[in-house]
Scaffold this motif. Sequence first.
Motif, PDB file in Angstrom:
ATOM      1  N   ARG A 131       2.598  -0.202   3.765  1.00  0.00           N
ATOM      2  CA  ARG A 131       3.965  -0.397   3.313  1.00  0.00           C
ATOM      3  C   ARG A 131       4.058  -1.301   2.084  1.00  0.00           C
ATOM      4  O   ARG A 131       4.829  -1.050   1.181  1.00  0.00           O
ATOM      5  CB  ARG A 131       4.815  -1.036   4.424  1.00  0.00           C
ATOM      6  N   THR A 132       3.302  -2.390   2.069  1.00  0.00           N
ATOM      7  CA  THR A 132       3.498  -3.417   1.047  1.00  0.00           C
ATOM      8  C   THR A 132       2.426  -3.447  -0.025  1.00  0.00           C
ATOM      9  O   THR A 132       2.488  -4.265  -0.923  1.00  0.00           O
ATOM     10  CB  THR A 132       3.557  -4.804   1.701  1.00  0.00           C
ATOM     11  N   THR A 133       1.443  -2.583   0.050  1.00  0.00           N
ATOM     12  CA  THR A 133       0.347  -2.602  -0.910  1.00  0.00           C
ATOM     13  C   THR A 133       0.036  -1.188  -1.370  1.00  0.00           C
ATOM     14  O   THR A 133       0.302  -0.229  -0.655  1.00  0.00           O
ATOM     15  CB  THR A 133      -0.906  -3.264  -0.283  1.00  0.00           C
ATOM     16  N   ASN A 143      -1.764   4.083  -0.441  1.00  0.00           N
ATOM     17  CA  ASN A 143      -0.369   4.273  -0.052  1.00  0.00           C
ATOM     18  C   ASN A 143       0.195   5.451  -0.848  1.00  0.00           C
ATOM     19  O   ASN A 143       0.293   5.399  -2.068  1.00  0.00           O
ATOM     20  CB  ASN A 143       0.415   2.992  -0.355  1.00  0.00           C
ATOM     21  N   HIS A 146      -1.998  -5.701 -10.340  1.00  0.00           N
ATOM     22  CA  HIS A 146      -0.977  -5.421  -9.330  1.00  0.00           C
ATOM     23  C   HIS A 146      -0.415  -4.022  -9.533  1.00  0.00           C
ATOM     24  O   HIS A 146      -0.458  -3.477 -10.627  1.00  0.00           O
ATOM     25  CB  HIS A 146       0.186  -6.422  -9.426  1.00  0.00           C
ATOM     26  N   PRO A 204       6.188  -2.091  -8.672  1.00  0.00           N
ATOM     27  CA  PRO A 204       6.969  -2.159  -7.430  1.00  0.00           C
ATOM     28  C   PRO A 204       7.582  -0.809  -7.083  1.00  0.00           C
ATOM     29  O   PRO A 204       7.920  -0.020  -7.969  1.00  0.00           O
ATOM     30  CB  PRO A 204       8.053  -3.193  -7.732  1.00  0.00           C
ATOM     31  N   GLY A 233      13.013  -0.312  -1.746  1.00  0.00           N
ATOM     32  CA  GLY A 233      12.362  -1.292  -0.896  1.00  0.00           C
ATOM     33  C   GLY A 233      12.705  -1.069   0.555  1.00  0.00           C
ATOM     34  O   GLY A 233      13.445  -0.156   0.916  1.00  0.00           O
ATOM     35  N   LYS A 234      12.185  -1.928   1.372  1.00  0.00           N
ATOM     36  CA  LYS A 234      12.473  -1.858   2.793  1.00  0.00           C
ATOM     37  C   LYS A 234      13.950  -2.174   2.993  1.00  0.00           C
ATOM     38  O   LYS A 234      14.448  -3.193   2.524  1.00  0.00           O
ATOM     39  CB  LYS A 234      11.611  -2.880   3.534  1.00  0.00           C
TER      40      LYS A 234
END
Length: 156
Positions: A33-35, A49, A100, A103, A107-108
Motif C-alpha cells: 500500500r505505502t511503497t 506495487n 523515492h 506519490p 491516497g488512503k
Amino acid sequence: MTNEELQSLTEEISVRLFQKPFKHIAFFNPRLRTTGGRYMLSSHNIEINRHYYDQHGFDELAGIIKHELCHYHLHIEGKGYKHGDKDFKILMHKVGAPRHCSPLKEGKKRNTSLKSYFYKCLSCGQGYRRQRRVNTKRYVCGKCSGKLEEVLKIAE
C-alpha cells in the motif's frame, strides 16, 4: 502487465544496466500500500506495487525495478545495500534509479463518518473530546477528579 511480463522486464533491466542476471522472482504484490516495491532479504524476491504502474505508467515501474535491483545486487555481493550506505547511493546514481516513488494520486481514504463525544467536568468545567464513548460512572476528571457529564455527540 502480468507477473510473467514483470519478471522478463526485471531480468532485462538487470542484464542491461547491471550486467548481472536476476535469478529470483519478481511479482506484483496486491497487499503493498505505502511503497512502490520491496526487496525481500530472505528469499531475494522483489515485490512491486501494481498501483504505481497503473497510475504513473511504465517509466515509474522501471524506476522502481532499478531501485529494488540495487538492493538485490548489493545484498548478493555482500556490500552495503541499505538506503544510507555509500555503495547503495553510488550504484543508484550510476544506473539512474530514483530514491523515492512518485506519490499515488488517490491516497488512503479516511473514514469521515467518525463520531466525536464531548464531556465536561461538573466541578471544574474541564472539557474532553473523545472518539470513543467514555463510561462516566467509571471515569472521572483528570484535573480535579470530579464527575464527568456527556455534553454532546458530534457526527462529523
